[in-house]
Structures are given as C-alpha cells and as structure tokens.
Design an enzyme around this catalytic site. Sequence first.
Site, PDB file in Angstrom:
ATOM      1  N   ASP A  27     -11.058  30.137 -63.475  1.00  0.00           N
ATOM      2  CA  ASP A  27      -9.986  29.319 -62.895  1.00  0.00           C
ATOM      3  C   ASP A  27      -8.632  29.797 -63.410  1.00  0.00           C
ATOM      4  O   ASP A  27      -8.389  29.799 -64.624  1.00  0.00           O
ATOM      5  CB  ASP A  27     -10.221  27.848 -63.263  1.00  0.00           C
ATOM      6  CG  ASP A  27      -9.348  26.920 -62.436  1.00  0.00           C
ATOM      7  OD1 ASP A  27      -8.106  27.067 -62.482  1.00  0.00           O
ATOM      8  OD2 ASP A  27      -9.905  26.055 -61.741  1.00  0.00           O
ATOM      9  N   ARG A  39     -18.228  26.323 -39.586  1.00  0.00           N
ATOM     10  CA  ARG A  39     -17.763  27.619 -40.076  1.00  0.00           C
ATOM     11  C   ARG A  39     -19.004  28.451 -40.345  1.00  0.00           C
ATOM     12  O   ARG A  39     -19.876  28.057 -41.119  1.00  0.00           O
ATOM     13  CB  ARG A  39     -16.966  27.439 -41.359  1.00  0.00           C
ATOM     14  CG  ARG A  39     -16.663  28.757 -42.043  1.00  0.00           C
ATOM     15  CD  ARG A  39     -15.608  28.541 -43.129  1.00  0.00           C
ATOM     16  NE  ARG A  39     -15.374  29.762 -43.869  1.00  0.00           N
ATOM     17  CZ  ARG A  39     -15.659  29.895 -45.165  1.00  0.00           C
ATOM     18  NH1 ARG A  39     -16.200  28.898 -45.843  1.00  0.00           N
ATOM     19  NH2 ARG A  39     -15.401  31.026 -45.776  1.00  0.00           N
ATOM     20  N   GLU A  92      -8.725  25.526 -42.782  1.00  0.00           N
ATOM     21  CA  GLU A  92      -9.815  26.112 -41.987  1.00  0.00           C
ATOM     22  C   GLU A  92     -10.485  25.060 -41.108  1.00  0.00           C
ATOM     23  O   GLU A  92     -10.866  25.332 -39.971  1.00  0.00           O
ATOM     24  CB  GLU A  92     -10.850  26.750 -42.930  1.00  0.00           C
ATOM     25  CG  GLU A  92     -10.329  28.007 -43.597  1.00  0.00           C
ATOM     26  CD  GLU A  92     -11.033  28.368 -44.879  1.00  0.00           C
ATOM     27  OE1 GLU A  92     -11.258  27.456 -45.718  1.00  0.00           O
ATOM     28  OE2 GLU A  92     -11.365  29.545 -45.062  1.00  0.00           O
ATOM     29  N   ASN A 139     -18.308  22.807 -43.029  1.00  0.00           N
ATOM     30  CA  ASN A 139     -18.024  24.073 -43.706  1.00  0.00           C
ATOM     31  C   ASN A 139     -18.930  24.129 -44.934  1.00  0.00           C
ATOM     32  O   ASN A 139     -18.656  23.499 -45.949  1.00  0.00           O
ATOM     33  CB  ASN A 139     -16.537  24.067 -44.103  1.00  0.00           C
ATOM     34  CG  ASN A 139     -16.113  25.333 -44.795  1.00  0.00           C
ATOM     35  OD1 ASN A 139     -16.935  26.189 -45.130  1.00  0.00           O
ATOM     36  ND2 ASN A 139     -14.815  25.456 -45.020  1.00  0.00           N
ATOM     37  N   ARG A 166      -5.786  28.478 -63.456  1.00  0.00           N
ATOM     38  CA  ARG A 166      -5.010  27.513 -64.246  1.00  0.00           C
ATOM     39  C   ARG A 166      -5.390  27.586 -65.715  1.00  0.00           C
ATOM     40  O   ARG A 166      -4.527  27.561 -66.597  1.00  0.00           O
ATOM     41  CB  ARG A 166      -5.244  26.084 -63.738  1.00  0.00           C
ATOM     42  CG  ARG A 166      -4.374  25.730 -62.570  1.00  0.00           C
ATOM     43  CD  ARG A 166      -4.836  24.470 -61.923  1.00  0.00           C
ATOM     44  NE  ARG A 166      -6.199  24.619 -61.400  1.00  0.00           N
ATOM     45  CZ  ARG A 166      -6.750  23.838 -60.489  1.00  0.00           C
ATOM     46  NH1 ARG A 166      -6.081  22.809 -60.042  1.00  0.00           N
ATOM     47  NH2 ARG A 166      -7.960  24.057 -60.059  1.00  0.00           N
ATOM     48  N   GLY A 181      -5.411  28.075 -52.702  1.00  0.00           N
ATOM     49  CA  GLY A 181      -5.153  27.403 -53.989  1.00  0.00           C
ATOM     50  C   GLY A 181      -4.095  28.065 -54.856  1.00  0.00           C
ATOM     51  O   GLY A 181      -3.146  27.416 -55.299  1.00  0.00           O
ATOM     52  N   ILE A 182      -4.232  29.361 -55.094  1.00  0.00           N
ATOM     53  CA  ILE A 182      -3.276  30.066 -55.956  1.00  0.00           C
ATOM     54  C   ILE A 182      -1.979  30.324 -55.190  1.00  0.00           C
ATOM     55  O   ILE A 182      -0.879  30.042 -55.676  1.00  0.00           O
ATOM     56  CB  ILE A 182      -3.885  31.405 -56.438  1.00  0.00           C
ATOM     57  CG1 ILE A 182      -5.155  31.146 -57.270  1.00  0.00           C
ATOM     58  CG2 ILE A 182      -2.864  32.203 -57.223  1.00  0.00           C
ATOM     59  CD1 ILE A 182      -6.005  32.393 -57.532  1.00  0.00           C
ATOM     60  N   HIS A 212     -12.436  35.306 -44.226  1.00  0.00           N
ATOM     61  CA  HIS A 212     -11.298  34.365 -44.256  1.00  0.00           C
ATOM     62  C   HIS A 212     -10.590  34.302 -42.897  1.00  0.00           C
ATOM     63  O   HIS A 212      -9.418  33.950 -42.803  1.00  0.00           O
ATOM     64  CB  HIS A 212     -10.257  34.762 -45.338  1.00  0.00           C
ATOM     65  CG  HIS A 212     -10.704  34.470 -46.736  1.00  0.00           C
ATOM     66  ND1 HIS A 212     -10.421  35.305 -47.793  1.00  0.00           N
ATOM     67  CD2 HIS A 212     -11.428  33.445 -47.247  1.00  0.00           C
ATOM     68  CE1 HIS A 212     -10.937  34.809 -48.903  1.00  0.00           C
ATOM     69  NE2 HIS A 212     -11.562  33.660 -48.591  1.00  0.00           N
ATOM     70  N   ARG A 258     -15.833  37.328 -58.360  1.00  0.00           N
ATOM     71  CA  ARG A 258     -16.248  38.578 -57.700  1.00  0.00           C
ATOM     72  C   ARG A 258     -15.387  39.743 -58.190  1.00  0.00           C
ATOM     73  O   ARG A 258     -14.183  39.583 -58.393  1.00  0.00           O
ATOM     74  CB  ARG A 258     -16.093  38.464 -56.183  1.00  0.00           C
ATOM     75  CG  ARG A 258     -17.012  37.442 -55.552  1.00  0.00           C
ATOM     76  CD  ARG A 258     -16.842  37.517 -54.035  1.00  0.00           C
ATOM     77  NE  ARG A 258     -17.440  36.375 -53.387  1.00  0.00           N
ATOM     78  CZ  ARG A 258     -16.849  35.693 -52.400  1.00  0.00           C
ATOM     79  NH1 ARG A 258     -15.649  36.044 -51.972  1.00  0.00           N
ATOM     80  NH2 ARG A 258     -17.454  34.674 -51.855  1.00  0.00           N
ATOM     81  N   GLU A 313      -0.623  28.841 -52.680  1.00  0.00           N
ATOM     82  CA  GLU A 313       0.169  27.667 -52.302  1.00  0.00           C
ATOM     83  C   GLU A 313       0.789  26.962 -53.508  1.00  0.00           C
ATOM     84  O   GLU A 313       1.804  26.291 -53.381  1.00  0.00           O
ATOM     85  CB  GLU A 313      -0.726  26.641 -51.566  1.00  0.00           C
ATOM     86  CG  GLU A 313      -1.168  27.098 -50.205  1.00  0.00           C
ATOM     87  CD  GLU A 313      -2.327  26.271 -49.649  1.00  0.00           C
ATOM     88  OE1 GLU A 313      -2.497  25.102 -50.055  1.00  0.00           O
ATOM     89  OE2 GLU A 313      -3.079  26.803 -48.804  1.00  0.00           O
ATOM     90  N   ASN A 314       0.128  27.101 -54.674  1.00  0.00           N
ATOM     91  CA  ASN A 314       0.501  26.230 -55.803  1.00  0.00           C
ATOM     92  C   ASN A 314       1.070  26.911 -57.035  1.00  0.00           C
ATOM     93  O   ASN A 314       1.451  26.231 -57.969  1.00  0.00           O
ATOM     94  CB  ASN A 314      -0.737  25.436 -56.262  1.00  0.00           C
ATOM     95  CG  ASN A 314      -1.295  24.565 -55.164  1.00  0.00           C
ATOM     96  OD1 ASN A 314      -0.565  23.762 -54.599  1.00  0.00           O
ATOM     97  ND2 ASN A 314      -2.563  24.741 -54.831  1.00  0.00           N
ATOM     98  N   LEU A 346      -5.131  33.502 -51.264  1.00  0.00           N
ATOM     99  CA  LEU A 346      -5.480  33.656 -52.673  1.00  0.00           C
ATOM    100  C   LEU A 346      -6.087  32.361 -53.201  1.00  0.00           C
ATOM    101  O   LEU A 346      -5.378  31.465 -53.664  1.00  0.00           O
ATOM    102  CB  LEU A 346      -4.230  34.038 -53.484  1.00  0.00           C
ATOM    103  CG  LEU A 346      -3.419  35.242 -52.963  1.00  0.00           C
ATOM    104  CD1 LEU A 346      -2.192  35.493 -53.828  1.00  0.00           C
ATOM    105  CD2 LEU A 346      -4.290  36.491 -52.879  1.00  0.00           C
TER     106      LEU A 346
END
Length: 395
Positions: free
Chosen positions: A277, A88, A375, A8, A279, A324-325, A175, A235, A327-328, A203
């Site tokens: 980021d 991919r 993926e 990938n 976070r 990332g966002i 995606h 983006r 799931e966490n 996300l």
Amino acid sequence: MGCVLTINAGSSSIRFAVYEAGETPRRLLGGKIDRVGLSGTNLIVDDPDGKPQVLRLAAADHRAAVRFLLDWLEAMPVFGLVKAVGHRVVHGMKHSQPERVTPKLVAELHKIMPYDPEHLPREIGLIEELRKRNPRLPQVACFDTAFHRTMPRIAKLLPIPRRYNAKGVERYGFHGLSYAYLIEELARVDPAAEKGRVILAHLGNGASLAAVRHGESMDTSMGFTPAAGLVMSTRAGDLDPGLVYYLARTERMTAAQFQHMVNHESGLLGVSGTSSDLRDLLASEASDVRAAEAVEMFCYQVRKWIGSFAVALGGLDTLVFSAGIGENSPVIRKRICKGLGFLGIQLNGVRNAKNAPLISADGGRVKVRVMRTDEELMIARSVTRMLHLNSIRET
Ligand code: ADP
C-alpha cells in the site's frame, strides 16, 4: 424506471451496484463483498449519508459469497426494477464491444479460460449462477480488453515465433472500462483534448498507462496478461524473460511458483518487504530505505512510460491521473512529473495539493488533469446503450 445491476468480480472482492438506466446512470445502491476466500468475509453496503451496513458471511469461498450476495440482492425491492445485468469481464480476446451473454458466449469464455485463469473462472461462475436463478434477465459482458482492440498491429504483436500469435498470444491490455470512462469524461469537459494526444495513467493497486489518440487506444503498458508493464502493488510488471530459466535452474522454481511470485509477492510489496500500500510506504519512507526505493521505483517507471508514450503519440497534449494513487496523492504526482518540463509537463503546486481537476501550471503546454474513474458507471452506461434501456424509462 429500468435499472441495471453491475457486477465487478475481482480476485478477493465482488463489487456490485444498481443504477437507474440512462446516459448518466444514477446509482441507487452499491457495495461489495470483500475478503472473499479469506476469514472475516463481509458484505458491505454503501450508505452515502451514514455508516455503511456490514453483514458477516458464514461461508467464505467464492461460490458461497456469490450465493449470499444474490440472495441478498434478490430480496431488495429495487431488484424488481432490474432490467439487465452488466459484468466486468477481464478478458475478452478479440471482442471490441460489450456482448450480450448467450450460451455461445459462455462456451467461448470457457474456452479462453487459460488466457486468464485468475479472473475468468469466477466471472463465468457468476454469470451462470445468475442465469440459473433469473433465466429471462438479459446479461451483458463488458470486456476490460475491448478498449485496446484499436491498437495498431505492431503494438499488439509479441516478438516471439509467429505461430503463437495465430493462437491468440498477443498484447491485449486491460483497465479498458476505466479508460473508456475517462475518455468519455474528457470529451465532456474538454472536447478538443479528447481529439488530441492523451496519456491516461490508471494508478491503483493494479496500474497501467494508455496512449490514446482521437479517443482510440494506440498502446498500453499491460500486455498479454495484467502482470506486464509498470511495477504495481504486488505485481512485478515487465521483467527480463531470462529470469524464468535462471530461477528454475538455481531455485527449482516451477512455472506456478513463478506466476505466484510475479503476481502476489513482487512490486511495491516485494521491493519494500513491508507493504503493498503506497500510503504505508509514504509514511515509512523517511526511516526505511526499502520503502523509499519502492516509492521511487514506482515514480521512475511511470515517468519512463509517460516518455515512451509521448514518443509513440508524436507529442503530448493531455496527461490524466486516475485511480487510488492518481486521484489522491499530490506527492506522487509531483514526483512523477518532476523533470518532465522538457515534454511541456509542469504542475501548479497549489492546485496539485488540492487534487483539483486541472493541476497543470497556467501556460504549460500539456494539460494535466486529475479525474475520478468509475468502471461500474461505464458498465451501466454500456448496458443502457446496448439494450436501449433509455426507452424503457421513457415509456
Ligand atoms: P484497486 O486497483 O484495488 O481498485 P485503488 O484504485 O483503490 O486500487 O488504489 C489503491 C492504491 O491507492 C493503494 O496503493 C493506496 O495506497 C493508494 N492510495 C489511496 N489513497 C491514497 C493517498 N491519499 N495517498 C497515496 N496513495 C493512496
């Protein structure tokens, strides 16, 4: 045992993994080269039980990174078991299924390079380098656009003169490997839900949503390129098209500068002025209004897309948060879902705080789920199915 190597290649990283082929492929080895094209490029090999192994690369450009990775992989004992490679490939135009790499497909990918100048040249380079070194090893291209080929024509058309559509200028969506994986997982954990009206929210740094009915994509927020749709880490997402001419007139901005700005300097980074980021932004929002605005804009836009897709689907049964966002981050999920009670979306605070698989309130009309996307596993599964590698293991 037959194994599948998955690759990938992103803009600044190349992820790889070796799976034992099968319907539930088992990961035997994996890692990534990060900071490709920058200083301090490393090959990082995952170690589930300990500290990842880190190897420093001398040369940093993409071609050198690919050679380093392939030299390293080919020296691994497990490489001898690799029966096929799955890539991919971000853009696949009208392909709706994974395709075996042939000289014809490579020529076609070269031809469509202008559709995705950011990713395709690197992906083709990798495929060609692998073919040069291992001419008999089958390679399969798994397209990130393939999942969305089921979108109705009205969702694909761009409202510009028709002659462009004849040249392939339309909404493709991306995606797709992540969405295909999530839908297969949903079918496994909740078969009835997979047949219903589903919104998938991927996300991460790149972010998009997909409206899915009967397991098929009906619409998605990204479009002709991955720059469209939702505001992302760097983006912009959807913009007023009039901005292009305004900036060209007032700032003498060229098309290439505009392209760079909307892909690399905008989104959360552009609005906050400090970080792409989430976070970091959550950590500074209390004292920095720009960070607070960036976070709120992200949540507001996801909310709007959910509303829009609930309309496109004629209602909603399941909402899935992923990447990332998704799931966490309980706090982001909570802010996105706030005020969506009228759609039947209600969270259970305790389960949401724990990133539990099912986070909706008991009795809520819409099931809200958190699902880890994968993926690479989807690539390994697709290659296994396409080349019937299951049977290799059995013989
Ligand atoms: P990519 O699209 O590069 O694969 P990821 O899916 O890894 O990206 O998502 C990266 C994003 O996820 C970053 O914005 C990061 O801040 C965010 N993220 C990861 N963990 C958390 C967390 N615990 N809370 C909030 N955001 C998080």
